[in-house]
Write an enzyme that holds these catalytic residues in place. Structure first.
Site, mmCIF file in Angstrom:
data_model
loop_
_atom_site.group_PDB
_atom_site.id
_atom_site.type_symbol
_atom_site.label_atom_id
_atom_site.label_comp_id
_atom_site.label_asym_id
_atom_site.label_seq_id
_atom_site.Cartn_x
_atom_site.Cartn_y
_atom_site.Cartn_z
ATOM 1 N N LYS A 96 0.896 -1.136 -0.057
ATOM 2 C CA LYS A 96 0.184 -0.039 -0.071
ATOM 3 C C LYS A 96 0.879 1.319 0.056
ATOM 4 O O LYS A 96 0.572 2.205 -0.695
ATOM 5 C CB LYS A 96 -0.975 -0.020 1.214
ATOM 6 C CG LYS A 96 -0.312 0.022 2.688
ATOM 7 C CD LYS A 96 -0.391 -1.514 3.134
ATOM 8 C CE LYS A 96 0.183 -1.398 4.565
ATOM 9 N NZ LYS A 96 0.239 -2.657 5.135
ATOM 10 N N GLU A 120 -5.430 -5.987 -5.308
ATOM 11 C CA GLU A 120 -6.315 -6.034 -4.514
ATOM 12 C C GLU A 120 -5.991 -6.375 -3.156
ATOM 13 O O GLU A 120 -6.685 -5.857 -2.091
ATOM 14 C CB GLU A 120 -7.100 -7.378 -5.043
ATOM 15 C CG GLU A 120 -8.345 -7.787 -4.146
ATOM 16 C CD GLU A 120 -9.442 -6.660 -4.329
ATOM 17 O OE1 GLU A 120 -9.682 -5.835 -3.586
ATOM 18 O OE2 GLU A 120 -9.940 -6.551 -5.676
ATOM 19 N N ILE A 127 -10.532 -8.448 1.793
ATOM 20 C CA ILE A 127 -11.857 -7.895 1.235
ATOM 21 C C ILE A 127 -11.893 -7.714 -0.377
ATOM 22 O O ILE A 127 -10.919 -6.915 -0.676
ATOM 23 C CB ILE A 127 -12.499 -6.702 2.156
ATOM 24 C CG1 ILE A 127 -12.381 -6.908 3.455
ATOM 25 C CG2 ILE A 127 -13.588 -6.225 1.580
ATOM 26 C CD1 ILE A 127 -12.659 -5.736 4.311
ATOM 27 N N ASP A 192 -0.855 3.734 7.609
ATOM 28 C CA ASP A 192 -1.387 2.449 6.970
ATOM 29 C C ASP A 192 -2.645 3.127 6.397
ATOM 30 O O ASP A 192 -2.874 2.784 5.215
ATOM 31 C CB ASP A 192 -1.581 1.352 7.729
ATOM 32 C CG ASP A 192 -2.081 0.268 7.180
ATOM 33 O OD1 ASP A 192 -1.357 -0.544 6.675
ATOM 34 O OD2 ASP A 192 -3.386 0.056 7.384
ATOM 35 N N LYS A 196 -3.914 3.688 2.303
ATOM 36 C CA LYS A 196 -5.082 2.729 1.680
ATOM 37 C C LYS A 196 -6.374 3.908 1.040
ATOM 38 O O LYS A 196 -6.520 3.391 0.057
ATOM 39 C CB LYS A 196 -5.701 1.892 2.605
ATOM 40 C CG LYS A 196 -4.868 0.756 3.097
ATOM 41 C CD LYS A 196 -5.141 -0.111 4.244
ATOM 42 C CE LYS A 196 -4.225 -1.170 4.436
ATOM 43 N NZ LYS A 196 -4.583 -1.777 5.940
ATOM 44 N N GLY A 297 -3.774 -10.696 7.776
ATOM 45 C CA GLY A 297 -3.616 -12.051 7.913
ATOM 46 C C GLY A 297 -3.129 -12.706 6.915
ATOM 47 O O GLY A 297 -3.377 -12.445 5.524
#
Length: 422
Positions: A96, A120, A127, A192, A196, A297
């Site tokens: 990102k 993605e 998601i 972060d 994004k 994760g």
């Protein structure tokens, strides 16, 4: 053109890279043939036949069709990815920060060399959001994209509410459980989420975003008192990444920022707890649509990375231009407004002397600065004979709010916290 098994080189075999290798074993149309790691001697859960500590061997390997970059950072990631593109390799990345800072250059170079760059996993982990915006939602004109884009901060805020404990106590708990890094700055200070929302704004509004112009504020000033009072007033506090068109300005300025917000309990975003993420899109004709799920994760992020790989694999060898809908073709820079030009409702926690006329002073100062109050309440008297006063405003301009705060300070009135209301 005949079918060909996709040859993959992966840069980074940490949590995400390991997950990608594990998941790819379920597919017979793609294989990892080389991986670059920082430490060759580290024990790993997966085996790759060709492992190197020189990532440039991966991007210069003539056998590799797709370079998967999941190491993070900009140095040497930028040079690695641009080298791979010049070598006509397709790119899948979860980086990102790299996209927020250097996305425009990377996308232009990819178009020049006719390769796809898919990302993605770089916005909301597992998601699916980039794909839907670029395909099934392509017929929409969007006015807003907003969401919870960082699982660490959402986990901390959730536990602060559930346990009624301080930010510092919750941070330590999150670090002990592995939800927060030893140095949590990137998460808790909003970097972060900022990276994004920059990428989301880019693809949603078809404008290139200057990440340096995004207002950023983290969660370190949020107190247990703020969360408790917000709850009493019918709100939850969330770190929100927001990008929206400035009302009344057709195809013009964008308001892009990251900061904590009071979110009404009636808003679905308020119900996203722990390490989950959510992205809300508003536009025409879809109206409102929300995506939610795990934002990080091993396997959630690997799901997005492998999904991108499979998209490439499905077209590889069948066409000269792979996935044209994913290409970034816009080049116009967005006009981004400064936070001081935005309008919001506000929650203001005030520490004021327990004396006659204090509430009147607060009301007068707000009135003199064009600020209408929605509610004002006093939350008891402290041992030092000061009162905690909570003010909720109607929609006001940021500049007027800041002027009022400066004026209140001249009356020996302190501001504990200011949080914008979603």
């Amino acid at each position: 053109m005949e079918n060909k098994k996709l040859k993959i080189g992966i840069i980074g075999l940490g949590t995400v890279g390991t997950g990608v290798v594990k998941v790819l074993k379920n597919f017979d149309n793609a294989e990892v043939i080389q991986a670059a790691v920082r430490n060759l001697n580290k024990k790993r859960e997966v085996e790759v036949s060709n492992i190197t500590d020189d990532p440039f061997k991966v991007v210069n390997n003539p056998e590799i069709d797709v370079v998967v970059e999941v190491a993070g950072g900009c140095d040497p990631a930028y040079e690695l990815i641009t080298t791979a593109i010049k070598n006509k390799k397709h790119i899948v990345t979860a980086n990102k920060e790299l996209l927020a800072k250097f996305g425009a250059k990377i996308f232009d170079l990819a178009n020049e060399y006719n390769v796809a760059v898919l990302y993605e996993a770089a916005v909301a982990g597992g998601i699916p959001i980039i794909g839907p915006i670029k395909t099934t939602l392509k017929g929409n004109t969007f006015t807003k994209v907003a969401g919870i884009l960082n699982g660490t901060t959402n986990y901390i805020l959730t536990k602060m509410e559930e346990k009624n404990i301080s930010y510092q106590e919750c941070l330590k708990d999150a670090q002990d459980l592995g939800y927060a890094e030893a140095d949590p700055t990137g998460d808790v200070e909003g970097y972060d989420a900022m990276y994004k929302i920059a990428t989301l704004a880019n693809i949603t509004f078809h404008k290139r975003i200057d990440v340096n112009k995004i207002y950023r504020e983290g969660i370190t000033k949020i107190s247990a008192d703020d969360i408790k009072i917000a709850d009493e007033l019918g709100y939850k506090i969330k770190l929100i990444g927001l990008a929206q068109r400035v009302p009344g300005v057709e195809d013009g300025e964008l308001d892009i920022r990251v900061h904590p917000m009071l979110v009404s309990k009636e808003n679905m975003i308020s119900k996203i707890n722990n390490a989950l993420n959510a992205v809300l899109l508003e536009g025409f004709p879809v109206d409102k649509v929300m995506f939610t799920g795990p934002g990080a994760g091993e396997f959630p992020t690997a799901s997005s990375v492998v999904g991108d790989i499979m998209q490439i694999a499905g077209e590889f060898g069948h066409t000269d231009t792979i996935l044209p809908l994913t290409r970034c073709t816009h080049k116009e820079m967005a006009e981004q407004i400064d936070i001081k030009h935005t309008k919001n409702k506000y929650y203001i926690s005030i520490k004021a002397p327990n004396s006659k006329g204090t509430i009147g002073i607060i009301g007068t100062v707000c009135g003199e600065n064009n600020i209408n109050l929605s509610s004002i309440l006093q939350k008891g008297i402290k041992e030092d004979n000061t009162a905690q006063v909570i003010v909720i405003t109607e929609e006001s301009s940021e500049s007027d709010i800041q002027n009022a705060i400066d004026k209140l300070k001249t009356h020996n009135i302190e501001i504990n916290n200011l949080i914008r209301v979603m």
